[in-house]
Design a protein around this motif. Structure first.
Motif, PDB file in Angstrom:
ATOM      1  N   SER A  25       0.734  -1.212   0.227  1.00 31.29           N
ATOM      2  CA  SER A  25      -0.090   0.059  -0.020  1.00 31.29           C
ATOM      3  C   SER A  25       0.713   1.191  -0.027  1.00 31.29           C
ATOM      4  N   ARG A  51      -8.187   1.404   1.191  1.00 33.58           N
ATOM      5  CA  ARG A  51      -8.116   2.684   0.519  1.00 33.58           C
ATOM      6  C   ARG A  51      -6.774   3.125  -0.309  1.00 33.58           C
ATOM      7  N   GLU A  54      -6.335   0.499  -3.045  1.00 35.13           N
ATOM      8  CA  GLU A  54      -7.325   0.777  -4.003  1.00 35.13           C
ATOM      9  C   GLU A  54      -6.544   2.042  -4.837  1.00 35.13           C
ATOM     10  N   TYR A  57      -3.925   0.223  -6.985  1.00 38.28           N
ATOM     11  CA  TYR A  57      -4.743  -0.438  -7.894  1.00 38.28           C
ATOM     12  C   TYR A  57      -5.061   0.346  -9.255  1.00 38.28           C
ATOM     13  N   ASP A  58      -5.585   1.958  -8.657  1.00 39.22           N
ATOM     14  CA  ASP A  58      -5.979   2.435  -9.719  1.00 39.22           C
ATOM     15  C   ASP A  58      -4.771   3.036 -10.554  1.00 39.22           C
ATOM     16  N   ILE A  70      -6.541  -7.435  -4.930  1.00 39.34           N
ATOM     17  CA  ILE A  70      -6.236  -6.840  -3.545  1.00 39.34           C
ATOM     18  C   ILE A  70      -6.547  -7.810  -2.701  1.00 39.34           C
TER      19      ILE A  70
END
Length: 249
Positions: A25, A51, A54, A57-58, A70
């Protein structure tokens, strides 16, 4: 052997490889995940903060990399059932695992032994040693299904240069390196399986800031600057490298 620090991977060096990265992360884990995806890897992002995961990921999707997965899990609190669910999810989605990077870790207290809080010591040892052991043990069946599997632990400069007041972090990194060496020998009958450690060195991360709050951070490299060695060790170009601790800088 190719110098991992100056390794220049081809665009598809990690194409179709399924790689689980813990602590993805932020910091080094995030940088390695983005770099691995940029070279074709199907990255599985582990961390506690959904969060932030993500966000990684984006970033990968926006850059055109393979869509990552994830897997949120808190190593401090996870029990056997949570690890079993994690492996079951990997098995169902991919059927194998080509790479496992143990990047997540905890600094713990930097203080004389006599002043250490026992509970904090135990938490650091659990996250830095027990969790990688349990995760490796759980993932070995999936790794053995890969034609070219890799397990990569994270070492530290305190292993080769032990010093006072580093407490559970120092001890845990010695234990992690010991686990790596032991596992590398245990898996000698699996000639395709590679088990190594990587020492990232001083990097501009939040953990480094905790350890050295007065340090001039402008002299530290960004996590993105040291990913070459990780890509080398996680990919097929590192075949033949076994039971070693490699410096990323």
């Amino acid at each position: 052997m190719t110098d991992p620090r100056s390794y220049r991977p081809s665009k598809d060096a990690l194409k179709d490889r399924v790689i689980l990265i813990t602590g993805a992360s932020d910091g080094i884990g995030k940088a390695v995940a983005i770099a691995a995806a940029a070279h074709g890897a199907q990255v599985v992002l582990h961390g506690r903060n959904v969060r932030k995961l993500e966000g990684v990921y984006d970033t990968i999707v926006a850059s055109g990399g393979p869509r990552p997965s994830i897997l949120p899990l808190d190593f401090e609190k996870a029990g056997p059932e949570e690890y079993e669910k994690l492996v079951a999810a990997l098995d169902q989605e991919f059927g194998r695992l080509d790479g496992l990077l143990h990047n997540a870790s905890m600094l713990g207290e930097r203080a004389p032994i006599e002043h250490h809080d026992v509970a904090k010591w135990m938490r650091t040892m659990h996250v830095n040693v027990n969790a990688p052991f349990i995760l490796t043990r759980s993932c070995l069946p999936l790794l053995k299904r890969s034609p070219d599997p890799v397990i990569l632990f994270t070492s530290s400069g305190v292993v080769s240069n032990p010093r006072a007041f580093w407490g559970s972090y120092l001890v845990s990194k010695w234990a992690s390196d010991g686990l790596m060496h032991m596992l590398a020998q245990e898996l000698e009958n699996q000639p395709a399986m590679r088990v190594n450690s990587i020492n990232p060195g001083g990097v501009k991360t939040n953990m480094r800031l905790q350890a050295y709050p007065a340090e001039d951070r402008s002299k530290l490299p960004e996590p993105e600057a040291i990913t070459a060695a990780y890509l080398f060790l996680l990919g097929p170009d590192s075949r033949g490298v076994q039971g070693q601790t490699i410096n990323a800088q």
